[in-house]
Design a protein around this motif. Structure first.
Motif, PDB file in Angstrom:
ATOM      1  N   LYS A   1     -39.730  -6.443  34.640  1.00  0.00           N
ATOM      2  CA  LYS A   1     -39.324  -6.292  35.876  1.00  0.00           C
ATOM      3  C   LYS A   1     -39.643  -4.703  36.016  1.00  0.00           C
ATOM      4  O   LYS A   1     -39.396  -4.050  35.268  1.00  0.00           O
ATOM      5  CB  LYS A   1     -37.974  -6.887  36.365  1.00  0.00           C
ATOM      6  CG  LYS A   1     -36.819  -6.312  35.550  1.00  0.00           C
ATOM      7  CD  LYS A   1     -35.649  -6.777  35.970  1.00  0.00           C
ATOM      8  CE  LYS A   1     -34.416  -6.540  35.221  1.00  0.00           C
ATOM      9  NZ  LYS A   1     -33.085  -7.146  35.626  1.00  0.00           N
ATOM     10  N   GLY A   2     -39.884  -4.362  37.288  1.00  0.00           N
ATOM     11  CA  GLY A   2     -39.908  -2.716  37.566  1.00  0.00           C
ATOM     12  C   GLY A   2     -39.807  -2.576  38.864  1.00  0.00           C
ATOM     13  O   GLY A   2     -39.751  -3.364  39.758  1.00  0.00           O
ATOM     14  N   GLY A   3     -39.754  -1.332  39.055  1.00  0.00           N
ATOM     15  CA  GLY A   3     -39.684  -0.784  40.465  1.00  0.00           C
ATOM     16  C   GLY A   3     -40.298   0.903  40.569  1.00  0.00           C
ATOM     17  O   GLY A   3     -40.263   1.195  39.614  1.00  0.00           O
TER      18      GLY A   3
ATOM     19  N   ASN B   1     -24.334   4.553  27.697  1.00  0.00           N
ATOM     20  CA  ASN B   1     -25.148   3.512  28.062  1.00  0.00           C
ATOM     21  C   ASN B   1     -26.203   4.228  28.610  1.00  0.00           C
ATOM     22  O   ASN B   1     -26.301   4.604  29.737  1.00  0.00           O
ATOM     23  CB  ASN B   1     -24.369   2.442  29.080  1.00  0.00           C
ATOM     24  CG  ASN B   1     -25.507   1.139  29.500  1.00  0.00           C
ATOM     25  OD1 ASN B   1     -26.632   1.221  28.653  1.00  0.00           O
ATOM     26  ND2 ASN B   1     -25.281   0.628  30.594  1.00  0.00           N
ATOM     27  N   ALA B   2     -27.359   4.194  27.796  1.00  0.00           N
ATOM     28  CA  ALA B   2     -28.481   5.348  28.429  1.00  0.00           C
ATOM     29  C   ALA B   2     -29.407   4.461  29.500  1.00  0.00           C
ATOM     30  O   ALA B   2     -29.936   5.228  30.125  1.00  0.00           O
ATOM     31  CB  ALA B   2     -29.303   5.661  27.180  1.00  0.00           C
ATOM     32  N   TRP B   3     -29.177   3.357  29.696  1.00  0.00           N
ATOM     33  CA  TRP B   3     -30.248   2.547  30.334  1.00  0.00           C
ATOM     34  C   TRP B   3     -29.694   2.168  31.627  1.00  0.00           C
ATOM     35  O   TRP B   3     -28.492   1.688  31.727  1.00  0.00           O
ATOM     36  CB  TRP B   3     -30.699   1.423  29.603  1.00  0.00           C
ATOM     37  CG  TRP B   3     -31.419   0.438  30.569  1.00  0.00           C
ATOM     38  CD1 TRP B   3     -31.114  -0.820  30.894  1.00  0.00           C
ATOM     39  CD2 TRP B   3     -32.864   0.732  31.309  1.00  0.00           C
ATOM     40  NE1 TRP B   3     -31.939  -1.323  31.748  1.00  0.00           N
ATOM     41  CE2 TRP B   3     -33.053  -0.437  32.065  1.00  0.00           C
ATOM     42  CE3 TRP B   3     -33.651   1.701  31.269  1.00  0.00           C
ATOM     43  CZ2 TRP B   3     -34.163  -0.748  32.551  1.00  0.00           C
ATOM     44  CZ3 TRP B   3     -34.813   1.672  31.943  1.00  0.00           C
ATOM     45  CH2 TRP B   3     -35.001   0.486  32.866  1.00  0.00           C
ATOM     46  N   ASP B   4     -30.433   2.365  32.920  1.00  0.00           N
ATOM     47  CA  ASP B   4     -30.179   1.545  33.992  1.00  0.00           C
ATOM     48  C   ASP B   4     -31.364   1.327  34.682  1.00  0.00           C
ATOM     49  O   ASP B   4     -32.196   2.262  34.389  1.00  0.00           O
ATOM     50  CB  ASP B   4     -29.262   2.419  34.831  1.00  0.00           C
ATOM     51  CG  ASP B   4     -29.596   3.681  35.587  1.00  0.00           C
ATOM     52  OD1 ASP B   4     -30.701   3.534  36.207  1.00  0.00           O
ATOM     53  OD2 ASP B   4     -29.153   4.836  35.063  1.00  0.00           O
ATOM     54  N   ASN B   5     -31.318   0.493  35.889  1.00  0.00           N
ATOM     55  CA  ASN B   5     -32.858   0.236  36.405  1.00  0.00           C
ATOM     56  C   ASN B   5     -32.542   0.819  37.799  1.00  0.00           C
ATOM     57  O   ASN B   5     -33.046   0.250  38.701  1.00  0.00           O
ATOM     58  CB  ASN B   5     -32.833  -1.196  36.396  1.00  0.00           C
ATOM     59  CG  ASN B   5     -31.739  -2.091  37.107  1.00  0.00           C
ATOM     60  OD1 ASN B   5     -30.815  -1.354  37.526  1.00  0.00           O
ATOM     61  ND2 ASN B   5     -31.836  -3.346  36.906  1.00  0.00           N
TER      62      ASN B   5
ATOM     63  N   VAL C   1     -41.636  -0.269  45.953  1.00  0.00           N
ATOM     64  CA  VAL C   1     -42.186  -1.639  45.563  1.00  0.00           C
ATOM     65  C   VAL C   1     -41.559  -2.129  44.465  1.00  0.00           C
ATOM     66  O   VAL C   1     -41.029  -1.303  43.534  1.00  0.00           O
ATOM     67  CB  VAL C   1     -43.770  -1.767  45.338  1.00  0.00           C
ATOM     68  CG1 VAL C   1     -44.635  -1.487  46.650  1.00  0.00           C
ATOM     69  CG2 VAL C   1     -44.094  -0.596  44.327  1.00  0.00           C
ATOM     70  N   GLU C   2     -41.539  -3.423  44.077  1.00  0.00           N
ATOM     71  CA  GLU C   2     -40.581  -3.904  42.979  1.00  0.00           C
ATOM     72  C   GLU C   2     -41.281  -5.123  42.612  1.00  0.00           C
ATOM     73  O   GLU C   2     -41.738  -6.028  43.447  1.00  0.00           O
ATOM     74  CB  GLU C   2     -39.361  -4.187  43.451  1.00  0.00           C
ATOM     75  CG  GLU C   2     -38.885  -4.958  44.571  1.00  0.00           C
ATOM     76  CD  GLU C   2     -37.334  -4.933  45.013  1.00  0.00           C
ATOM     77  OE1 GLU C   2     -36.850  -6.077  44.832  1.00  0.00           O
ATOM     78  OE2 GLU C   2     -36.943  -3.695  45.386  1.00  0.00           O
ATOM     79  N   GLY C   3     -41.336  -5.657  41.302  1.00  0.00           N
ATOM     80  CA  GLY C   3     -41.988  -6.784  40.859  1.00  0.00           C
ATOM     81  C   GLY C   3     -41.049  -7.298  39.679  1.00  0.00           C
ATOM     82  O   GLY C   3     -40.524  -6.497  38.935  1.00  0.00           O
ATOM     83  N   GLU C   4     -41.512  -8.517  39.412  1.00  0.00           N
ATOM     84  CA  GLU C   4     -40.799  -9.285  38.153  1.00  0.00           C
ATOM     85  C   GLU C   4     -41.742 -10.435  37.645  1.00  0.00           C
ATOM     86  O   GLU C   4     -42.524 -11.061  38.450  1.00  0.00           O
ATOM     87  CB  GLU C   4     -39.313  -9.834  38.698  1.00  0.00           C
ATOM     88  CG  GLU C   4     -38.575 -10.303  37.378  1.00  0.00           C
ATOM     89  CD  GLU C   4     -37.234 -10.695  37.818  1.00  0.00           C
ATOM     90  OE1 GLU C   4     -36.228 -11.326  37.264  1.00  0.00           O
ATOM     91  OE2 GLU C   4     -36.723 -10.043  38.962  1.00  0.00           O
ATOM     92  N   TYR C   5     -41.575 -10.601  36.403  1.00  0.00           N
ATOM     93  CA  TYR C   5     -42.486 -11.854  35.925  1.00  0.00           C
ATOM     94  C   TYR C   5     -41.281 -12.223  34.645  1.00  0.00           C
ATOM     95  O   TYR C   5     -40.974 -11.605  33.938  1.00  0.00           O
ATOM     96  CB  TYR C   5     -43.991 -11.285  35.430  1.00  0.00           C
ATOM     97  CG  TYR C   5     -44.663 -12.175  34.656  1.00  0.00           C
ATOM     98  CD1 TYR C   5     -45.501 -13.096  35.179  1.00  0.00           C
ATOM     99  CD2 TYR C   5     -44.469 -12.329  33.128  1.00  0.00           C
ATOM    100  CE1 TYR C   5     -45.966 -14.248  34.484  1.00  0.00           C
ATOM    101  CE2 TYR C   5     -45.284 -13.011  32.316  1.00  0.00           C
ATOM    102  CZ  TYR C   5     -46.127 -14.125  32.830  1.00  0.00           C
ATOM    103  OH  TYR C   5     -46.765 -15.092  32.351  1.00  0.00           O
ATOM    104  N   SER C   6     -41.747 -13.592  34.522  1.00  0.00           N
ATOM    105  CA  SER C   6     -41.197 -14.374  33.365  1.00  0.00           C
ATOM    106  C   SER C   6     -41.831 -15.460  32.966  1.00  0.00           C
ATOM    107  O   SER C   6     -42.469 -16.199  33.975  1.00  0.00           O
ATOM    108  CB  SER C   6     -39.637 -14.925  33.716  1.00  0.00           C
ATOM    109  OG  SER C   6     -39.731 -15.770  34.785  1.00  0.00           O
TER     110      SER C   6
ATOM    111  N   SER D   1     -38.742   5.715  39.132  1.00  0.00           N
ATOM    112  CA  SER D   1     -39.264   4.309  38.575  1.00  0.00           C
ATOM    113  C   SER D   1     -38.413   3.810  37.487  1.00  0.00           C
ATOM    114  O   SER D   1     -37.957   4.417  36.740  1.00  0.00           O
ATOM    115  CB  SER D   1     -40.755   4.565  38.309  1.00  0.00           C
ATOM    116  OG  SER D   1     -41.049   5.500  37.281  1.00  0.00           O
ATOM    117  N   TYR D   2     -38.624   2.355  37.199  1.00  0.00           N
ATOM    118  CA  TYR D   2     -38.058   1.618  36.103  1.00  0.00           C
ATOM    119  C   TYR D   2     -38.954   0.715  35.814  1.00  0.00           C
ATOM    120  O   TYR D   2     -39.714   0.058  36.452  1.00  0.00           O
ATOM    121  CB  TYR D   2     -36.723   1.292  36.264  1.00  0.00           C
ATOM    122  CG  TYR D   2     -36.620   0.039  36.907  1.00  0.00           C
ATOM    123  CD1 TYR D   2     -36.376  -1.203  36.074  1.00  0.00           C
ATOM    124  CD2 TYR D   2     -36.495  -0.136  38.265  1.00  0.00           C
ATOM    125  CE1 TYR D   2     -36.311  -2.378  36.771  1.00  0.00           C
ATOM    126  CE2 TYR D   2     -36.333  -1.420  38.925  1.00  0.00           C
ATOM    127  CZ  TYR D   2     -36.110  -2.452  38.361  1.00  0.00           C
ATOM    128  OH  TYR D   2     -36.109  -3.740  38.488  1.00  0.00           O
TER     129      TYR D   2
END
Length: 650
Positions: free
Chosen positions: A387-389, A103-107, A371-376, A399-400
């Motif tokens: 979403k990101g951070g 599993n290559a991805w993580d946040n 900082v972190e944020g999310e949109y839907s 960062s992601y």
């Protein structure tokens, strides 16, 4: 860091306060001052249906409690209580799993704690659910183990009022195992509470999770004994007669996490045409955990020379994180949230090491803001989420960004696609490790670069056609443990960083074909890694095929399910297991795999009770003793196991 303990105190007082308030409300109802409310509660209980028992994940998606019997329930009836399609279990339940895919991805924007081989049954934040139920709900899960032990998971949840719910559960395991010095013992305790105000302005939830996972370690079979195993020598069919590499070691992972989240509606303007709301959100998390490897009596030459004859390696991590932000919901714009967070990290050992004139520090400490944020947004069948951070730190740069577009073509077909980007430091035990064994001491914080991952992902779901997932990842500075050339038979396991990019493709297909009461469920995964060196090894093919019969008997009072499951993965350079690090390492000397695993099962459901009976790996004696979970670590022999899942709705 005293602010952390202040938050913990607030969490405890919050829970006690809500419990007291609930008891007070019950007392008023009992005195006749709110009899109408009491009657409503009674009626609500009498009319309770299964769809009213809800679970909520951390994204607040509601999931109905499912008590049906399907083939997917058979796949999940294991130690992890998850589908372990791409995991290869070791000989004893509660031991680790070799990963057949990556599993290559993580946040995560910060390193993870090491000893990843001990983390398969370690409950992370996303594993904790909250609940809302009309009546008390209890679930008991039991399964037999290997020699003198059993697995039991007991869960209970209740709503003391429509506003307040609490849950607690404990999963415990003890299994002696068939090989010498392979005992496993683990416990996972969790307490969860959830509250919402009557006017819906204030919501809060919190949990406490305490976990300990202990394994005796034996280093696997001696190389001289591999022939005795693979030949099927009758003298060694009793696996307890094998002399493992050592019999005096154990490792343990212990952790406790406190989490509290609260939201308050500053603005709530809702009617039939518009929806405008602003919420203030606060989250607090504190986790303390440690990993310890100990070896009594004497050290072993298996890991090389040691500073002392009695080994006791122990590393701790204290991770505190809090965030404060706002969430804005609007019918036209969508859902937007933004928060500022603060992280305090303290990882390390109690003493420094002086090795060959070089001082290896004992501590990695840092605190930083982020900082972190999310949109839907959902519009005409389309749903877009992002979403990101970002860490505002010079040392812990991370960062992601994760964006996904979902489309529902019709009632059957759903499509999804997205892109994910992540950059963070390698795990802590790649950066700093200390041991009483000389070869296991290093400090790489200033030498290793961030691991950078870019991933394209696609998903198709259709009951009529098939389910398919595809992800293509590009990884830069891939960091891993590697088996170095041995000196005088001593294993040299060191962290390495591959300074060239590698590409990893993974395609998974699943389709169930039904004809009358018979069904054939097929899952196939294809994988391919492109790199100049063999640093990431996975099998090209993994497959699971289940042919089974299902029917309702005795005037539909019982559901019966019986069949055979075929598991297989192609031969490849399988990762080795290092019990000192509790990590898997890359090796290119031994190819394993290419052997079938056949399981026969009979499952039944009577009322709210599901019964599972399985003859695991029943082909072991006639298809060859070449089955291994890792080099020198055999897989399980034929065994018969039994278990139940029992739901109570009061």
């Amino acid at each position: 860091m005293q602010i952390k303990y202040f938050y913990i105190l607030i969490f405890c007082l919050f829970t006690v306060g809500l419990s007291s308030q609930t008891k007070l409300n019950k007392a008023y109802a009992g005195n006749g001052q709110d009899s109408s409310s009491a009657k409503k509660s009674k009626g609500f209980k009498e009319l309770a249906t299964i769809d009213m028992y809800l679970q909520f994940n951390n994204a607040l998606d509601s999931i109905q409690v499912d008590t049906t019997l399907t083939i997917k329930k058979d796949y999940k009836f294991n130690y992890l209580q998850k589908d372990n399609f791409d995991l290869m279990p070791f000989a004893n339940i509660g031991q680790t799993y070799n990963t057949l895919s990556f599993n290559a991805w993580d946040n995560n924007t910060s390193p993870l704690f090491g000893a990843r081989a001990r983390h398969f049954n370690y409950l992370e934040h996303n594993d904790i659910m909250s609940y809302e139920v009309p009546t008390p709900w209890t679930r008991l899960t039991y399964k037999t183990a290997f020699e003198q032990g059993q697995l039991l998971d007991a869960f209970f949840t209740v709503n003391l009022s429509k506003q307040f719910n609490f849950s607690f559960a404990y999963k415990g395991l003890r299994s002696l195992g068939n090989y010498q010095n392979s005992l496993t013992s683990s416990g996972n305790f969790r307490f969860i509470s959830k509250y919402k105000a009557k006017n819906e302005k204030y919501h809060a939830k919190g949990y406490v999770v305490m976990q300990d996972l202990l394994n005796q370690e034996n280093g696997g079979l001696d190389t001289e004994d591999i022939d005795n195993f693979t030949s099927g020598n009758e003298e060694f069919l009793d696996r307890s007669v094998f002399d493992p590499v050592f019999e005096n070691a154990e490792n343990i992972l212990k952790g406790k996490r406190f989490y509290f989240e609260q939201t308050y509606g500053i603005l709530q303007d809702t009617d039939s045409l518009s929806n405008n709301s602003i919420k203030l959100i606060n989250k607090v998390s504190l986790e303390d955990k440690y990993y310890q490897y100990s070896q009594t009596a004497s050290a072993t030459s298996f890991f090389g020379d040691a500073f002392t004859n009695s080994i006791n390696d122990k590393v701790k991590l204290e991770n505190f994180k809090t965030s404060l932000g706002l969430s804005y919901i609007n019918n036209v714009i969508g859902n937007i949230s933004f928060a500022v967070n603060y992280t305090d990290i303290n990882y390390g050992y109690n003493s420094v090491v002086l090795l060959a004139g070089e001082t290896i520090t004992n501590r990695i400490k840092s605190n930083f803001f982020g900082v972190e944020g999310e949109y839907s947004k959902t519009y005409k069948g389309f749903n877009i989420t992002g979403k990101g951070g970002l860490n505002l730190s010079d040392t812990f740069v991370g960062s992601y960004l994760d964006g996904t577009l979902n489309l529902r073509l019709n009632e059957d077909i759903r499509l999804a696609g997205g892109i994910a980007i992540n950059s963070r430091l390698a795990n802590y035990n790649h950066l700093l490790y200390q041991s009483d064994y000389i070869n296991y001491n290093w400090y790489n914080l200033e030498d290793f670069e961030n691991v950078n991952t870019q991933q394209l992902k696609f998903n198709l779901k259709s009951e009529k056609w098939l389910n398919a997932t595809l992800d293509l990842s590009n990884i830069e500075n891939y960091t891993y443990f590697n088996l170095e050339e041995t000196v005088d038979g001593v294993k040299m396991i060191e962290p390495k960083q591959y300074n060239k990019p590698l590409q990893y493709l993974r395609l998974k297909l699943q389709k169930e074909i039904k004809v009358g009461n018979f069904a054939l469920d097929n899952t196939l995964m294809y994988q391919n890694v492109v790199s100049d060196e063999e640093v990431l090894n996975v099998p090209a093919i993994i497959t699971r095929n289940t042919l089974y019969y299902s029917n309702q008997l005795f005037k539909k009072s019982m559901t019966l399910q019986t069949g055979v499951t075929f598991n297989y993965f192609s031969e490849y350079n399988m990762n080795g297991y290092d019990p000192l690090l509790a990590e898997f390492y890359t090796q290119n000397e031994t190819k394993l795999g290419g052997f079938p695993r056949l399981d026969f099962f009979i499952n039944a459901k009577v009322r709210q009770t599901r019964i599972f009976f399985k003859a695991e790996h029943f082909n072991s004696s006639f298809t060859g003793y070449d089955y291994f979970s890792a080099p020198n670590n055999p897989y399980r022999d034929f065994t018969i196991r039994f278990g139940i899942v029992w739901d109570f709705f009061l």
